[in-house]
Design an enzyme around this catalytic site. Structure first.
Site, PDB file in Angstrom:
ATOM      1  NE  ARG A 172      -3.130   0.400   3.206  1.00  0.00           N
ATOM      2  CZ  ARG A 172      -4.329   0.911   2.924  1.00  0.00           C
ATOM      3  NH1 ARG A 172      -5.153   0.247   2.153  1.00  0.00           N
ATOM      4  NH2 ARG A 172      -4.687   2.072   3.415  1.00  0.00           N
ATOM      5  NE  ARG A 176       5.447   9.273  -4.501  1.00  0.00           N
ATOM      6  CZ  ARG A 176       4.823   9.657  -3.399  1.00  0.00           C
ATOM      7  NH1 ARG A 176       5.499  10.258  -2.433  1.00  0.00           N
ATOM      8  NH2 ARG A 176       3.533   9.464  -3.272  1.00  0.00           N
ATOM      9  NE  ARG A 249      -3.537  -5.655  16.175  1.00  0.00           N
ATOM     10  CZ  ARG A 249      -3.233  -6.058  17.388  1.00  0.00           C
ATOM     11  NH1 ARG A 249      -3.873  -7.078  17.928  1.00  0.00           N
ATOM     12  NH2 ARG A 249      -2.269  -5.487  18.063  1.00  0.00           N
ATOM     13  NE  ARG A 280      -2.183   5.728  12.220  1.00  0.00           N
ATOM     14  CZ  ARG A 280      -2.587   5.139  11.098  1.00  0.00           C
ATOM     15  NH1 ARG A 280      -2.091   5.502   9.943  1.00  0.00           N
ATOM     16  NH2 ARG A 280      -3.504   4.204  11.126  1.00  0.00           N
ATOM     17  CD  GLU A 300      -4.502   4.776  14.680  1.00  0.00           C
ATOM     18  OE1 GLU A 300      -4.453   5.970  14.306  1.00  0.00           O
ATOM     19  OE2 GLU A 300      -4.535   3.829  13.890  1.00  0.00           O
ATOM     20  CE1 TYR A 348      -6.142  -0.789   5.450  1.00  0.00           C
ATOM     21  CE2 TYR A 348      -4.530  -2.558   5.391  1.00  0.00           C
ATOM     22  CZ  TYR A 348      -4.901  -1.290   5.765  1.00  0.00           C
ATOM     23  OH  TYR A 348      -4.000  -0.513   6.457  1.00  0.00           O
ATOM     24  CG  ASP A 350      -7.517   3.271   0.660  1.00  0.00           C
ATOM     25  OD1 ASP A 350      -7.287   3.090   1.869  1.00  0.00           O
ATOM     26  OD2 ASP A 350      -6.650   3.163  -0.232  1.00  0.00           O
TER      27      ASP A 350
END
Ligand code: UDP
Length: 365
Positions: A172, A176, A249, A280, A300, A348, A350
């Site tokens: 995911r 770069r 989860r 996070r 989190e 999963y 988006d």
């Protein structure tokens, strides 16, 4: 409330809300049931001190699909937002996703060629096609980055070793060889000006909604009120866990008001070491232009599904995928039942994929 509806929709998350909107556009009547005390599922947002709080974690809308972008921005105004998370590894700061800024900080280098040379040396230890997340990560970015920015975070997130996780999860994330900290590669990115709740409210406008009600114990009673049912919850629960439990989860969000103007200088900071218990911290005010003198943060914590009873992320391994197929076969045999969304599809997704799937399902009405 009417005595009969064309559609009963179980769940007021993004999938249910888009489907409801489309059904109503086609002149169908809709009753929605929601287990929680509010609409919106996990995209739900709430205002505090003039700051939009993402109650169930950071949601940044991103898509390359012009139709989907047009769909949401026609409903409510969006402001542009480019997600550029920071990773904190034992107090050392790196840019995410993996890009030249990350590589320069990690290896004190400056050119793409140098970064590629180091990664290609480190990836040498993976000889075959990556069979798990650990091998996939090392083969994408090398062992140094794996150990610093992936291993701890991922093992906290999923509660199991990277060597036992599927490789797709890490695919995911972009890698770069430019100095570009944009987390998503999509053309269109933004956040609704008044939060996601405003988007959901627009979508469900016209539907009758009952909050804080569990459909499952009274399934027969609720179904009798409508011609057809869209169910967006977990499929194992729909069938009384008769074939076993699907694994998920879960997450706990610890929301804290901080008497300070600026806590961490960025919307998202990932804690990638194993020792910090949270994965996070999001600082909500950085998702939108805002001038509040105080700030709100959310830590989190990934936890087991058993701990909260709230399913968040499907665990997409072999056992769960094949168990899901068995439940899916049961659902497919019920002509009045439609299922969809992140939970019912055990996917999963988006947000843009969720909307697309809901539009596709509604196009068959
Ligand atoms: N990930 C990581 N380090 C990070 C951020 C993400 O290793 O700092 C990995 C981790 O395995 C995670 C996956 O990338 O499960 C996907 O991350 P993403 O941010 O897409 O997850 P989401 O926002 O959907 O929770």
């Amino acid at each position: 409330m009417k005595s009969h509806y064309d559609f009963l929709i179980v769940g007021t998350g993004l999938y249910g809300a888009v489907f409801a909107h489309e059904a109503m556009k086609r002149g169908l009547s809709v009753l929605m049931l929601e287990k929680r005390a509010h609409i919106g599922g996990n995209v739900y947002t709430e205002e505090k001190d003039g700051i939009t709080i993402h109650k169930y974690g950071a949601h940044i809308f991103h898509t390359s699909d012009k139709v989907i972008w047009g769909y949401v921005t026609n409903l409510v105004p969006f402001h542009p937002f480019i997600n550029s998370p920071i990773a904190n590894y034992k107090g050392h700061i790196y840019n995410m996703p993996f890009n030249m800024n990350t590589f320069a900080r990690m290896w004190d280098i400056s050119t793409p060629d140098e970064a590629k040379r180091i990664i290609s040396e480190q990836r040498g230890e993976i000889k075959a096609e990556p069979g798990n997340l650990e091998e996939q990560a090392i083969s994408l970015v090398g062992r140094d980055i794996y150990e610093t920015l992936i291993k701890g975070y991922t093992e906290k997130q999923w509660g199991r070793p990277c060597s036992e996780l599927p490789p797709e999860i890490i695919r995911r994330l972009p890698v770069r060889f430019t100095y570009d900290n944009n987390y998503f590669s999509d053309i269109y990115q933004g956040i609704p000006d008044d939060g996601y709740t405003s988007l959901i409210e627009k979508l469900v406008d016209g539907a009758d909604i009952i909050l804080s009600v569990d459909y499952l114990p009274d399934r027969v009673k609720w179904d009798a009120l409508s011609e057809r049912t869209l169910y967006t919850g977990p499929l194992d629960a729909l069938y009384g866990y008769s074939k076993g439990k699907l694994e998920y989860r879960s997450e706990i969000f610890e929301e804290i008001r901080v008497e300070r103007e600026n806590f961490q200088g960025n919307a998202v900071v990932n804690y990638t070491d194993r020792e910090t218990p949270w994965t996070r911290i999001i600082e909500h005010k950085h998702f939108a232009p805002c001038s509040s003198p105080v700030t709100w943060i959310s830590r989190e914590y990934p936890v087991s599904y058993e701990e909260t009873g709230e399913p968040f992320y499907p665990v997409g391994d072999e056992r769960n995928r094949s168990l899901y197929k068995e439940y899916r076969a049961l659902a497919d045999k019920e002509p009045r039942l439609i299922i969809g969304g992140r939970l019912a599809d055990y996917a999963y997704y988006d947000m843009d994929k969720t909307i697309k799937a809901a539009l596709n399902a509604a196009s068959l009405l």
